[in-house]
Design a protein around this motif. Structure first.
Motif, PDB file in Angstrom:
ATOM      1  N   LEU A   1     -34.466 -94.182-134.891  1.00  0.00           N
ATOM      2  CA  LEU A   1     -34.791 -92.820-135.307  1.00  0.00           C
ATOM      3  C   LEU A   1     -33.903 -92.424-136.477  1.00  0.00           C
ATOM      4  O   LEU A   1     -32.800 -92.947-136.616  1.00  0.00           O
ATOM      5  N   PRO A   2     -34.353 -91.470-137.288  1.00  0.00           N
ATOM      6  CA  PRO A   2     -33.435 -90.897-138.277  1.00  0.00           C
ATOM      7  C   PRO A   2     -32.252 -90.255-137.542  1.00  0.00           C
ATOM      8  O   PRO A   2     -32.399 -89.772-136.411  1.00  0.00           O
ATOM      9  N   VAL A   3     -31.109 -90.247-138.202  1.00  0.00           N
ATOM     10  CA  VAL A   3     -29.891 -89.720-137.582  1.00  0.00           C
ATOM     11  C   VAL A   3     -29.265 -88.675-138.495  1.00  0.00           C
ATOM     12  O   VAL A   3     -29.082 -88.916-139.691  1.00  0.00           O
ATOM     13  N   ALA A   4     -28.957 -87.519-137.934  1.00  0.00           N
ATOM     14  CA  ALA A   4     -28.190 -86.492-138.637  1.00  0.00           C
ATOM     15  C   ALA A   4     -26.762 -86.592-138.120  1.00  0.00           C
ATOM     16  O   ALA A   4     -26.495 -86.256-136.969  1.00  0.00           O
ATOM     17  N   LEU A   5     -25.856 -87.111-138.947  1.00  0.00           N
ATOM     18  CA  LEU A   5     -24.452 -87.256-138.560  1.00  0.00           C
ATOM     19  C   LEU A   5     -23.677 -86.028-139.006  1.00  0.00           C
ATOM     20  O   LEU A   5     -23.736 -85.647-140.177  1.00  0.00           O
ATOM     21  N   ILE A   6     -22.954 -85.422-138.081  1.00  0.00           N
ATOM     22  CA  ILE A   6     -22.109 -84.273-138.396  1.00  0.00           C
ATOM     23  C   ILE A   6     -20.669 -84.700-138.138  1.00  0.00           C
ATOM     24  O   ILE A   6     -20.283 -84.973-136.998  1.00  0.00           O
ATOM     25  N   PHE A   7     -19.892 -84.827-139.204  1.00  0.00           N
ATOM     26  CA  PHE A   7     -18.485 -85.208-139.100  1.00  0.00           C
ATOM     27  C   PHE A   7     -17.647 -83.940-139.046  1.00  0.00           C
ATOM     28  O   PHE A   7     -17.861 -83.024-139.826  1.00  0.00           O
ATOM     29  N   PHE A   8     -16.689 -83.898-138.128  1.00  0.00           N
ATOM     30  CA  PHE A   8     -15.834 -82.721-138.043  1.00  0.00           C
ATOM     31  C   PHE A   8     -14.416 -83.130-137.682  1.00  0.00           C
ATOM     32  O   PHE A   8     -14.193 -84.157-137.067  1.00  0.00           O
ATOM     33  N   ASP A   9     -13.443 -82.321-138.144  1.00  0.00           N
ATOM     34  CA  ASP A   9     -12.043 -82.622-137.861  1.00  0.00           C
ATOM     35  C   ASP A   9     -11.394 -81.561-136.989  1.00  0.00           C
ATOM     36  O   ASP A   9     -10.244 -81.684-136.622  1.00  0.00           O
ATOM     37  N   ALA A  10     -12.122 -80.519-136.670  1.00  0.00           N
ATOM     38  CA  ALA A  10     -11.669 -79.486-135.734  1.00  0.00           C
ATOM     39  C   ALA A  10     -12.882 -79.117-134.892  1.00  0.00           C
ATOM     40  O   ALA A  10     -14.006 -79.524-135.198  1.00  0.00           O
ATOM     41  N   ALA A  11     -12.667 -78.366-133.859  1.00  0.00           N
ATOM     42  CA  ALA A  11     -13.797 -77.960-133.026  1.00  0.00           C
ATOM     43  C   ALA A  11     -14.826 -77.226-133.880  1.00  0.00           C
ATOM     44  O   ALA A  11     -14.472 -76.313-134.626  1.00  0.00           O
ATOM     45  N   PRO A  12     -16.098 -77.648-133.815  1.00  0.00           N
ATOM     46  CA  PRO A  12     -17.125 -76.964-134.603  1.00  0.00           C
ATOM     47  C   PRO A  12     -17.237 -75.499-134.175  1.00  0.00           C
ATOM     48  O   PRO A  12     -17.057 -75.168-133.009  1.00  0.00           O
ATOM     49  N   SER A  13     -17.544 -74.648-135.133  1.00  0.00           N
ATOM     50  CA  SER A  13     -17.726 -73.229-134.821  1.00  0.00           C
ATOM     51  C   SER A  13     -18.915 -73.067-133.888  1.00  0.00           C
ATOM     52  O   SER A  13     -19.776 -73.943-133.781  1.00  0.00           O
ATOM     53  N   SER A  14     -18.988 -71.935-133.220  1.00  0.00           N
ATOM     54  CA  SER A  14     -20.103 -71.689-132.317  1.00  0.00           C
ATOM     55  C   SER A  14     -21.424 -71.666-133.082  1.00  0.00           C
ATOM     56  O   SER A  14     -22.450 -72.103-132.569  1.00  0.00           O
ATOM     57  N   GLU A  15     -21.401 -71.190-134.326  1.00  0.00           N
ATOM     58  CA  GLU A  15     -22.616 -71.181-135.135  1.00  0.00           C
ATOM     59  C   GLU A  15     -23.104 -72.605-135.399  1.00  0.00           C
ATOM     60  O   GLU A  15     -24.294 -72.895-135.302  1.00  0.00           O
ATOM     61  N   LEU A  16     -22.179 -73.492-135.741  1.00  0.00           N
ATOM     62  CA  LEU A  16     -22.552 -74.878-135.988  1.00  0.00           C
ATOM     63  C   LEU A  16     -23.021 -75.544-134.701  1.00  0.00           C
ATOM     64  O   LEU A  16     -24.006 -76.278-134.698  1.00  0.00           O
ATOM     65  N   GLN A  17     -22.347 -75.292-133.606  1.00  0.00           N
ATOM     66  CA  GLN A  17     -22.759 -75.861-132.327  1.00  0.00           C
ATOM     67  C   GLN A  17     -24.165 -75.399-131.964  1.00  0.00           C
ATOM     68  O   GLN A  17     -24.997 -76.207-131.521  1.00  0.00           O
ATOM     69  N   ASN A  18     -24.443 -74.115-132.158  1.00  0.00           N
ATOM     70  CA  ASN A  18     -25.777 -73.587-131.855  1.00  0.00           C
ATOM     71  C   ASN A  18     -26.830 -74.209-132.764  1.00  0.00           C
ATOM     72  O   ASN A  18     -27.934 -74.531-132.315  1.00  0.00           O
ATOM     73  N   ALA A  19     -26.507 -74.376-134.038  1.00  0.00           N
ATOM     74  CA  ALA A  19     -27.446 -74.978-134.983  1.00  0.00           C
ATOM     75  C   ALA A  19     -27.731 -76.431-134.617  1.00  0.00           C
ATOM     76  O   ALA A  19     -28.884 -76.874-134.656  1.00  0.00           O
ATOM     77  N   MET A  20     -26.694 -77.185-134.240  1.00  0.00           N
ATOM     78  CA  MET A  20     -26.886 -78.577-133.836  1.00  0.00           C
ATOM     79  C   MET A  20     -27.749 -78.660-132.586  1.00  0.00           C
ATOM     80  O   MET A  20     -28.659 -79.501-132.503  1.00  0.00           O
ATOM     81  N   ALA A  21     -27.486 -77.794-131.611  1.00  0.00           N
ATOM     82  CA  ALA A  21     -28.259 -77.794-130.371  1.00  0.00           C
ATOM     83  C   ALA A  21     -29.722 -77.451-130.639  1.00  0.00           C
ATOM     84  O   ALA A  21     -30.631 -78.083-130.093  1.00  0.00           O
ATOM     85  N   SER A  22     -29.952 -76.472-131.494  1.00  0.00           N
ATOM     86  CA  SER A  22     -31.319 -76.081-131.831  1.00  0.00           C
ATOM     87  C   SER A  22     -32.053 -77.209-132.555  1.00  0.00           C
ATOM     88  O   SER A  22     -33.218 -77.511-132.254  1.00  0.00           O
ATOM     89  N   LEU A  23     -31.376 -77.836-133.496  1.00  0.00           N
ATOM     90  CA  LEU A  23     -31.961 -78.947-134.241  1.00  0.00           C
ATOM     91  C   LEU A  23     -32.316 -80.093-133.301  1.00  0.00           C
ATOM     92  O   LEU A  23     -33.412 -80.667-133.382  1.00  0.00           O
ATOM     93  N   ALA A  24     -31.412 -80.432-132.405  1.00  0.00           N
ATOM     94  CA  ALA A  24     -31.646 -81.531-131.457  1.00  0.00           C
ATOM     95  C   ALA A  24     -32.819 -81.213-130.542  1.00  0.00           C
ATOM     96  O   ALA A  24     -33.662 -82.083-130.280  1.00  0.00           O
ATOM     97  N   LYS A  25     -32.898 -79.997-130.060  1.00  0.00           N
ATOM     98  CA  LYS A  25     -33.978 -79.608-129.152  1.00  0.00           C
ATOM     99  C   LYS A  25     -35.323 -79.591-129.881  1.00  0.00           C
ATOM    100  O   LYS A  25     -36.321 -80.101-129.379  1.00  0.00           O
ATOM    101  N   THR A  26     -35.337 -79.023-131.080  1.00  0.00           N
ATOM    102  CA  THR A  26     -36.571 -78.921-131.853  1.00  0.00           C
ATOM    103  C   THR A  26     -37.114 -80.292-132.244  1.00  0.00           C
ATOM    104  O   THR A  26     -38.325 -80.505-132.248  1.00  0.00           O
TER     105      THR A  26
END
Length: 65
Positions: A24-49
């Motif tokens: 499958l295509p992969v969206a890699l999100i690299f982070f060096d600190a805990a992702p913000s709640s906005e980013l976490q919500n966006a990732m969860a929405s993208l994964a679900k959709t």
């Protein structure tokens, strides 16, 4: 058979090849600190959709330089 994930998964140096070869295509999100709640919500929405069509994958750079 491709596994379907409707949530972001986390990978590291040891399992990145398995993720990239999942078929499958992969969206890699690299982070060096805990992702913000906005980013976490966006990732969860993208994964679900796009479950079954796209893997949303988090990579903590502190564990995978």
């Amino acid at each position: 058979m491709v596994r379907t994930y409707d949530f972001p998964i986390t990978t590291n140096d040891q399992s990145i090849e398995r993720v990239l070869n999942a078929g499958l295509p992969v969206a890699l999100i690299f982070f060096d600190a805990a992702p913000s709640s906005e980013l976490q919500n966006a990732m969860a929405s993208l994964a679900k959709t796009h479950a079954g069509d796209l893997l949303v994958v988090r990579v903590p750079v502190s564990e995978s330089p």
